[in-house]
Scaffold this motif. Structure first.
Motif, PDB file in Angstrom:
ATOM      1  N   ARG A 104       5.235  78.276  10.793  1.00 59.87           N
ATOM      2  CA  ARG A 104       6.218  77.203  10.690  1.00 59.87           C
ATOM      3  C   ARG A 104       7.180  77.231  11.885  1.00 59.87           C
ATOM      4  O   ARG A 104       7.562  78.292  12.386  1.00 59.87           O
ATOM      5  N   HIS A 105       7.584  76.032  12.331  1.00 60.70           N
ATOM      6  CA  HIS A 105       8.543  75.908  13.424  1.00 60.70           C
ATOM      7  C   HIS A 105       9.494  74.754  13.095  1.00 60.70           C
ATOM      8  O   HIS A 105       9.087  73.586  13.049  1.00 60.70           O
ATOM      9  N   LYS A 106      10.754  75.071  12.863  1.00 58.11           N
ATOM     10  CA  LYS A 106      11.757  74.050  12.573  1.00 58.11           C
ATOM     11  C   LYS A 106      12.112  73.274  13.840  1.00 58.11           C
ATOM     12  O   LYS A 106      12.297  73.865  14.908  1.00 58.11           O
ATOM     13  N   LEU A 107      12.176  71.950  13.707  1.00 58.12           N
ATOM     14  CA  LEU A 107      12.615  71.127  14.830  1.00 58.12           C
ATOM     15  C   LEU A 107      14.136  71.117  14.867  1.00 58.12           C
ATOM     16  O   LEU A 107      14.783  70.864  13.851  1.00 58.12           O
ATOM     17  N   ARG A 108      14.697  71.357  16.039  1.00 53.92           N
ATOM     18  CA  ARG A 108      16.158  71.418  16.189  1.00 53.92           C
ATOM     19  C   ARG A 108      16.580  70.459  17.292  1.00 53.92           C
ATOM     20  O   ARG A 108      16.666  70.818  18.453  1.00 53.92           O
ATOM     21  N   GLY A 109      16.807  69.211  16.909  1.00 55.22           N
ATOM     22  CA  GLY A 109      17.238  68.222  17.884  1.00 55.22           C
ATOM     23  C   GLY A 109      16.110  67.415  18.473  1.00 55.22           C
ATOM     24  O   GLY A 109      16.340  66.352  19.062  1.00 55.22           O
ATOM     25  N   GLU A 110      14.859  67.899  18.379  1.00 56.53           N
ATOM     26  CA  GLU A 110      13.735  67.127  18.884  1.00 56.53           C
ATOM     27  C   GLU A 110      13.475  65.947  17.946  1.00 56.53           C
ATOM     28  O   GLU A 110      13.691  66.020  16.741  1.00 56.53           O
ATOM     29  N   SER A 111      13.013  64.828  18.505  1.00 62.55           N
ATOM     30  CA  SER A 111      12.746  63.655  17.674  1.00 62.55           C
ATOM     31  C   SER A 111      11.418  63.816  16.938  1.00 62.55           C
ATOM     32  O   SER A 111      10.608  64.691  17.256  1.00 62.55           O
ATOM     33  N   THR A 112      11.173  62.947  15.951  1.00 60.56           N
ATOM     34  CA  THR A 112      10.024  63.064  15.068  1.00 60.56           C
ATOM     35  C   THR A 112       8.710  62.925  15.835  1.00 60.56           C
ATOM     36  O   THR A 112       8.482  61.930  16.520  1.00 60.56           O
ATOM     37  N   PRO A 113       7.808  63.904  15.729  1.00 60.93           N
ATOM     38  CA  PRO A 113       6.504  63.783  16.395  1.00 60.93           C
ATOM     39  C   PRO A 113       5.713  62.584  15.878  1.00 60.93           C
ATOM     40  O   PRO A 113       5.684  62.316  14.678  1.00 60.93           O
ATOM     41  N   LYS A 114       5.090  61.853  16.804  1.00 59.63           N
ATOM     42  CA  LYS A 114       4.275  60.697  16.451  1.00 59.63           C
ATOM     43  C   LYS A 114       2.795  60.900  16.747  1.00 59.63           C
ATOM     44  O   LYS A 114       1.955  60.182  16.211  1.00 59.63           O
ATOM     45  N   SER A 115       2.477  61.848  17.631  1.00 61.39           N
ATOM     46  CA  SER A 115       1.077  62.104  17.958  1.00 61.39           C
ATOM     47  C   SER A 115       0.945  63.537  18.454  1.00 61.39           C
ATOM     48  O   SER A 115       1.841  64.056  19.125  1.00 61.39           O
ATOM     49  N   ILE A 116      -0.168  64.185  18.084  1.00 63.04           N
ATOM     50  CA  ILE A 116      -0.452  65.561  18.492  1.00 63.04           C
ATOM     51  C   ILE A 116      -1.904  65.635  18.950  1.00 63.04           C
ATOM     52  O   ILE A 116      -2.788  65.075  18.308  1.00 63.04           O
ATOM     53  N   VAL A 117      -2.154  66.339  20.045  1.00 66.14           N
ATOM     54  CA  VAL A 117      -3.527  66.587  20.480  1.00 66.14           C
ATOM     55  C   VAL A 117      -3.685  68.074  20.746  1.00 66.14           C
ATOM     56  O   VAL A 117      -2.792  68.721  21.300  1.00 66.14           O
ATOM     57  N   GLY A 118      -4.824  68.642  20.295  1.00 68.26           N
ATOM     58  CA  GLY A 118      -5.081  70.050  20.504  1.00 68.26           C
ATOM     59  C   GLY A 118      -5.698  70.318  21.868  1.00 68.26           C
ATOM     60  O   GLY A 118      -6.506  69.532  22.375  1.00 68.26           O
ATOM     61  N   LEU A 119      -5.326  71.441  22.468  1.00 65.35           N
ATOM     62  CA  LEU A 119      -5.888  71.897  23.730  1.00 65.35           C
ATOM     63  C   LEU A 119      -6.742  73.130  23.447  1.00 65.35           C
ATOM     64  O   LEU A 119      -7.007  73.452  22.292  1.00 65.35           O
ATOM     65  N   THR A 120      -7.201  73.822  24.457  1.00 63.79           N
ATOM     66  CA  THR A 120      -7.883  75.084  24.238  1.00 63.79           C
ATOM     67  C   THR A 120      -6.869  76.140  23.816  1.00 63.79           C
ATOM     68  O   THR A 120      -5.669  76.008  24.067  1.00 63.79           O
ATOM     69  N   GLY A 121      -7.369  77.211  23.180  1.00 63.25           N
ATOM     70  CA  GLY A 121      -6.461  78.208  22.644  1.00 63.25           C
ATOM     71  C   GLY A 121      -5.695  77.641  21.466  1.00 63.25           C
ATOM     72  O   GLY A 121      -6.202  76.801  20.718  1.00 63.25           O
ATOM     73  N   ARG A 122      -4.476  78.042  21.313  1.00 63.02           N
ATOM     74  CA  ARG A 122      -3.649  77.557  20.197  1.00 63.02           C
ATOM     75  C   ARG A 122      -2.535  76.645  20.701  1.00 63.02           C
ATOM     76  O   ARG A 122      -1.441  76.602  20.148  1.00 63.02           O
ATOM     77  N   ARG A 123      -2.817  75.918  21.774  1.00 67.94           N
ATOM     78  CA  ARG A 123      -1.812  75.048  22.379  1.00 67.94           C
ATOM     79  C   ARG A 123      -2.031  73.598  21.952  1.00 67.94           C
ATOM     80  O   ARG A 123      -3.156  73.138  21.794  1.00 67.94           O
ATOM     81  N   PHE A 124      -0.914  72.888  21.832  1.00 68.89           N
ATOM     82  CA  PHE A 124      -0.939  71.495  21.419  1.00 68.89           C
ATOM     83  C   PHE A 124       0.090  70.712  22.221  1.00 68.89           C
ATOM     84  O   PHE A 124       1.151  71.243  22.577  1.00 68.89           O
ATOM     85  N   VAL A 125      -0.210  69.439  22.512  1.00 69.95           N
ATOM     86  CA  VAL A 125       0.785  68.533  23.073  1.00 69.95           C
ATOM     87  C   VAL A 125       1.334  67.695  21.926  1.00 69.95           C
ATOM     88  O   VAL A 125       0.570  67.103  21.155  1.00 69.95           O
ATOM     89  N   VAL A 126       2.652  67.676  21.810  1.00 70.88           N
ATOM     90  CA  VAL A 126       3.353  66.995  20.714  1.00 70.88           C
ATOM     91  C   VAL A 126       4.221  65.895  21.312  1.00 70.88           C
ATOM     92  O   VAL A 126       5.076  66.170  22.154  1.00 70.88           O
ATOM     93  N   VAL A 127       4.011  64.644  20.861  1.00 69.21           N
ATOM     94  CA  VAL A 127       4.680  63.498  21.482  1.00 69.21           C
ATOM     95  C   VAL A 127       5.506  62.739  20.455  1.00 69.21           C
ATOM     96  O   VAL A 127       5.066  62.517  19.316  1.00 69.21           O
ATOM     97  N   SER A 128       6.714  62.335  20.851  1.00 69.02           N
ATOM     98  CA  SER A 128       7.572  61.483  20.023  1.00 69.02           C
ATOM     99  C   SER A 128       7.943  60.241  20.829  1.00 69.02           C
ATOM    100  O   SER A 128       7.470  60.056  21.952  1.00 69.02           O
ATOM    101  N   ILE A 129       8.802  59.395  20.274  1.00 69.28           N
ATOM    102  CA  ILE A 129       9.214  58.201  21.013  1.00 69.28           C
ATOM    103  C   ILE A 129      10.228  58.530  22.105  1.00 69.28           C
ATOM    104  O   ILE A 129      10.586  57.662  22.903  1.00 69.28           O
ATOM    105  N   LEU A 130      10.672  59.799  22.179  1.00 68.00           N
ATOM    106  CA  LEU A 130      11.668  60.181  23.180  1.00 68.00           C
ATOM    107  C   LEU A 130      11.191  61.231  24.172  1.00 68.00           C
ATOM    108  O   LEU A 130      11.778  61.377  25.244  1.00 68.00           O
ATOM    109  N   ASP A 131      10.122  61.986  23.819  1.00 66.02           N
ATOM    110  CA  ASP A 131       9.756  63.092  24.687  1.00 66.02           C
ATOM    111  C   ASP A 131       8.353  63.591  24.384  1.00 66.02           C
ATOM    112  O   ASP A 131       7.718  63.189  23.407  1.00 66.02           O
TER     113      ASP A 131
END
Length: 314
Positions: A64-91
């Motif tokens: 689990r990872h609490k979001l602290r100030g980041e905006s709500t994720p709208k899309s996630i894509v998995g990469l190799t390993g355990r890495r992910f790109v997480v996208v919101s309307i702001l970042d």
């Protein structure tokens, strides 16, 4: 035996992992909105407006990872390993389950993103990332840790869909009326893919075959089709419900169309139906993400109320 042969001949083993995001005390308006799976390890990542949750798809263990100030994720894509790109309307951030850190890739003005439903695509090694953000597409890589605007559309758009070939040489940008396929780095040769009589109907999902030769698309009025990019031929697909994700097998032999209304349709490379996976519980809310498991032997979907459902055919 190939994955498609397994799907034709095997009854899948259904498993359900509860992320705990939407508990009994949650607001009736709470819902999960983004999810993705690693390219090569059995991990999924899903999110609501307050938390990211990583799920080990073999053991059910949660991270689990609490979001602290980041905006709500709208899309996630998995990469190799355990890495992910997480996208919101702001970042856009990269999140690594291995160390639990969320690293900023890019911020943008909400006005420029249009508050749109953002989507993200990436090559397996993250050497190229494309993020749809309202009237433009940001492009970059995790290695450079920098995203630049490569395509800008001057008309207001409420949705975008993006897809990348595995080698990063073909980029698909979907919007009202259809998709534009860019070969090489923009500005390069382009191909237009359009449904008949769809001048302003947005595409919700695009899926590009690993070799960049075929494109599967789904639009806002539940039409899906497979396009041969060398000829422009568009073959309708037999699905029901809005396609919200399209995912190809790594070997390019087939693809999965994930629909909002709790079904995943599997097709071979010629667009012939192979199998349909659905959730047996009629009370299950909508799917909002899904595709192939990392080893290609099954399917997964994330539901609106925080479940990760898997169908394993091995």
């Amino acid at each position: 035996m190939s994955t498609l042969e397994l799907l034709r001949s095997t009854t899948p083993v259904l498993r359900v992992h509860d992320s705990g995001l939407i508990g009994p005390d949650a607001s009736p308006y709470s819902s999960c909105q983004a999810g993705g799976v690693s390219r090569d390890e059995p991990y999924a990542l899903i999110a609501d407006d307050a938390e990211l949750v990583g799920v080990n798809l073999e053991t059910g263990e949660l991270h689990r990872h609490k979001l602290r100030g980041e905006s709500t994720p709208k899309s996630i894509v998995g990469l190799t390993g355990r890495r992910f790109v997480v996208v919101s309307i702001l970042d856009a951030h990269m999140y690594d389950l291995a160390d639990g850190k969320l690293r900023l890739l890019r911020e943008w003005d909400e006005f420029n993103s249009g508050g749109s439903v953002l989507q993200v695509a990436a090559t397996p090694d993250a050497s190229r990332i494309a993020i749809a953000a309202g009237d433009r597409v940001w492009e970059g890589s995790v290695k450079r840790k920098k995203l630049t605007s490569v395509i800008r559309r001057h008309k207001e758009l409420s949705r975008y869909a993006v897809a990348l070939s595995d080698d990063g040489q073909t980029l698909v940008c979907g919007g009202p009326g259809g998709a534009t396929v860019h070969t090489g780095r923009p500005p390069g040769p382009t191909t237009e893919v359009r449904f008949p009589d769809s001048t302003d109907i947005p595409l919700l999902a695009t899926g590009l075959s690993p070799d960049g030769e075929l494109l599967a698309v789904g639009d806002d009025i539940t039409r899906t089709a497979l396009c041969d990019l060398s000829t422009g031929d568009l073959r309708p697909l037999d699905t029901s419900g809005k396609a919200i994700a399209i995912d190809w097998l790594p070997d390019g032999s087939g693809f999965a169309v994930v629909t909002l209304t709790r079904e995943i349709y599997v097709f071979d490379r010629e667009g012939q139906p192979v199998a349909v996976a659905g959730h047996p519980d009629s009370g299950t809310r909508y799917f909002y993400a899904g595709g192939w498991l990392p080893d290609g032997t099954g399917l997964w979907a994330a539901t609106e109320h925080g479940l990760i459902v898997t169908w394993n055919f091995a």
